[in-house]
Design a protein around this motif. Structure first.
Motif, mmCIF file in Angstrom:
data_model
loop_
_atom_site.group_PDB
_atom_site.id
_atom_site.type_symbol
_atom_site.label_atom_id
_atom_site.label_comp_id
_atom_site.label_asym_id
_atom_site.label_seq_id
_atom_site.Cartn_x
_atom_site.Cartn_y
_atom_site.Cartn_z
ATOM 1 N N MET A 1 18.495 -27.643 5.995
ATOM 2 C CA MET A 1 17.925 -27.732 4.667
ATOM 3 C C MET A 1 19.294 -26.818 3.813
ATOM 4 O O MET A 1 19.709 -26.152 4.775
ATOM 5 N N LEU A 2 19.576 -27.694 2.878
ATOM 6 C CA LEU A 2 21.232 -27.017 2.653
ATOM 7 C C LEU A 2 21.058 -26.202 1.281
ATOM 8 O O LEU A 2 20.484 -26.411 0.264
ATOM 9 N N PHE A 3 21.733 -25.086 1.160
ATOM 10 C CA PHE A 3 22.452 -24.467 0.422
ATOM 11 C C PHE A 3 23.402 -24.825 -0.679
ATOM 12 O O PHE A 3 23.940 -24.086 -2.128
ATOM 13 N N SER A 4 24.270 -25.188 -0.057
ATOM 14 C CA SER A 4 25.487 -25.408 -0.607
ATOM 15 C C SER A 4 25.627 -26.816 -0.074
ATOM 16 O O SER A 4 25.323 -27.429 0.194
ATOM 17 N N THR A 5 26.832 -27.290 -0.685
ATOM 18 C CA THR A 5 26.779 -29.031 -0.455
ATOM 19 C C THR A 5 27.990 -28.710 -0.226
ATOM 20 O O THR A 5 29.480 -28.651 -0.250
ATOM 21 N N PRO A 6 28.053 -29.725 1.785
ATOM 22 C CA PRO A 6 29.707 -30.079 2.281
ATOM 23 C C PRO A 6 30.309 -30.755 2.080
ATOM 24 O O PRO A 6 29.911 -31.837 1.042
ATOM 25 N N TYR A 7 31.224 -30.618 2.958
ATOM 26 C CA TYR A 7 32.743 -31.319 1.891
ATOM 27 C C TYR A 7 32.156 -32.655 2.464
ATOM 28 O O TYR A 7 32.436 -33.966 1.768
ATOM 29 N N TRP A 8 31.657 -33.501 3.712
ATOM 30 C CA TRP A 8 31.040 -34.458 3.988
ATOM 31 C C TRP A 8 30.303 -35.793 3.137
ATOM 32 O O TRP A 8 30.791 -36.937 2.289
ATOM 33 N N LEU A 9 29.409 -34.964 2.413
ATOM 34 C CA LEU A 9 28.401 -35.056 1.360
ATOM 35 C C LEU A 9 29.313 -35.570 -0.181
ATOM 36 O O LEU A 9 28.752 -36.932 -0.329
ATOM 37 N N ARG A 10 30.264 -34.695 -0.256
ATOM 38 C CA ARG A 10 31.272 -34.484 -1.483
ATOM 39 C C ARG A 10 31.817 -36.278 -1.238
ATOM 40 O O ARG A 10 31.846 -36.660 -2.542
ATOM 41 N N ARG A 11 32.439 -36.531 -0.002
ATOM 42 C CA ARG A 11 33.423 -37.310 0.231
ATOM 43 C C ARG A 11 32.245 -38.621 0.159
ATOM 44 O O ARG A 11 33.013 -40.398 -0.386
ATOM 45 N N LEU A 12 31.273 -38.781 0.192
ATOM 46 C CA LEU A 12 30.162 -39.565 0.466
ATOM 47 C C LEU A 12 29.904 -40.523 -0.506
ATOM 48 O O LEU A 12 29.739 -41.491 -1.093
ATOM 49 N N TYR A 13 30.041 -39.417 -1.900
ATOM 50 C CA TYR A 13 29.703 -39.341 -3.239
ATOM 51 C C TYR A 13 30.796 -39.937 -3.263
ATOM 52 O O TYR A 13 30.464 -40.475 -4.879
ATOM 53 N N GLY A 14 31.854 -39.711 -3.682
ATOM 54 C CA GLY A 14 32.902 -40.137 -4.292
ATOM 55 C C GLY A 14 33.845 -39.533 -5.570
ATOM 56 O O GLY A 14 33.455 -39.008 -5.197
ATOM 57 N N LYS A 15 34.257 -40.353 -6.307
ATOM 58 C CA LYS A 15 35.330 -39.663 -7.712
ATOM 59 C C LYS A 15 34.127 -39.411 -8.369
ATOM 60 O O LYS A 15 33.310 -39.991 -8.500
ATOM 61 N N ASP A 16 34.500 -38.864 -9.287
ATOM 62 C CA ASP A 16 34.512 -38.756 -10.827
ATOM 63 C C ASP A 16 32.857 -38.226 -10.849
ATOM 64 O O ASP A 16 32.019 -37.744 -11.818
#
Length: 210
Positions: A1-16
């Motif tokens: 259960m995620l309460f914060s956004t991990p770095y790998w998920l940010r990378r998956l979503y990409g830029k912008d």
């Protein structure tokens, strides 16, 4: 259960996408999704006013049309508003054409250049098109105030645990979340103020404000 956004998920979503704000000191960016709503918005606004805390409300267009006086109240209390689509659409389940049309429809009632996709779900194609016109804000901390599996005590402690300078924190301006929001929000703000934090609203880079 995620309460914060991990770095790998940010990378998956990409830029912008904007996940957190620059650390200009001890600043937190509170945000509230899905309103305005007569059962929740006044409670949230009252709590924010008690602590002179600014926030951002990502509004659903059909709720604005139903509750124009609450939308005006948000403005009158000095808070920012953002686009959250007109009908709270899930981008993963919606064609690009329909999604962009729905965002534009909301622009007619929520005229601002900041956007957050409902559920955090947006396709690369939708994102590419919208990022030409909007700053797309995601979040650093997800309070999970909507999740029946999460107690109000856990909601408070986990939200605080993942807070850091520049964090964008998500709560919900929705009846399903109000029990936790009523319990958590004032305590969270008091705890943050006690540790030297201040609260600001989000704004568009296109306004030159950050």
């Amino acid at each position: 259960m995620l309460f914060s956004t991990p770095y790998w998920l940010r990378r998956l979503y990409g830029k912008d996408l904007i996940w957190e704000m620059p650390d200009d000191g001890r600043t937190i960016y509170l945000s509230f999704d899905d309103g305005p709503n007569p059962d929740t918005t006044p409670v949230i606004l009252h709590t924010l006013k008690q602590y002179d805390a600014n926030a951002t409300f990502f509004c659903v267009g059909e709720n604005v049309v139903k509750n124009p006086e609450l939308y005006e109240m948000i403005h009158n209390n000095g808070h920012a508003v953002g686009n959250h689509t007109y009908n709270h659409l899930n981008g993963w389940k919606t064609s690009k054409a329909r999604y962009l049309e729905n965002v534009q429809k909301n622009r007619e009632v929520v005229n601002n250049l900041i956007f957050r996709p409902p559920y955090g779900r947006i396709t690369r194609s939708q994102k590419k098109s919208l990022s030409r016109h909007y700053d797309i804000f995601m979040w650093t901390v997800l309070s999970r105030d909507f999740d029946a599996r999460v107690s109000r005590e856990t909601c408070l402690e986990k939200t605080w645990e993942h807070t850091r300078p520049g964090a964008i924190v998500v709560f919900h301006d929705h009846p399903k979340a109000i029990e936790k929001v009523e319990y958590v929000l004032a305590q969270y703000i008091e705890r943050a103020i006690g540790r030297g934090y201040r609260f600001k609203a989000l704004s568009s880079k296109r306004d030159g404000l950050f």
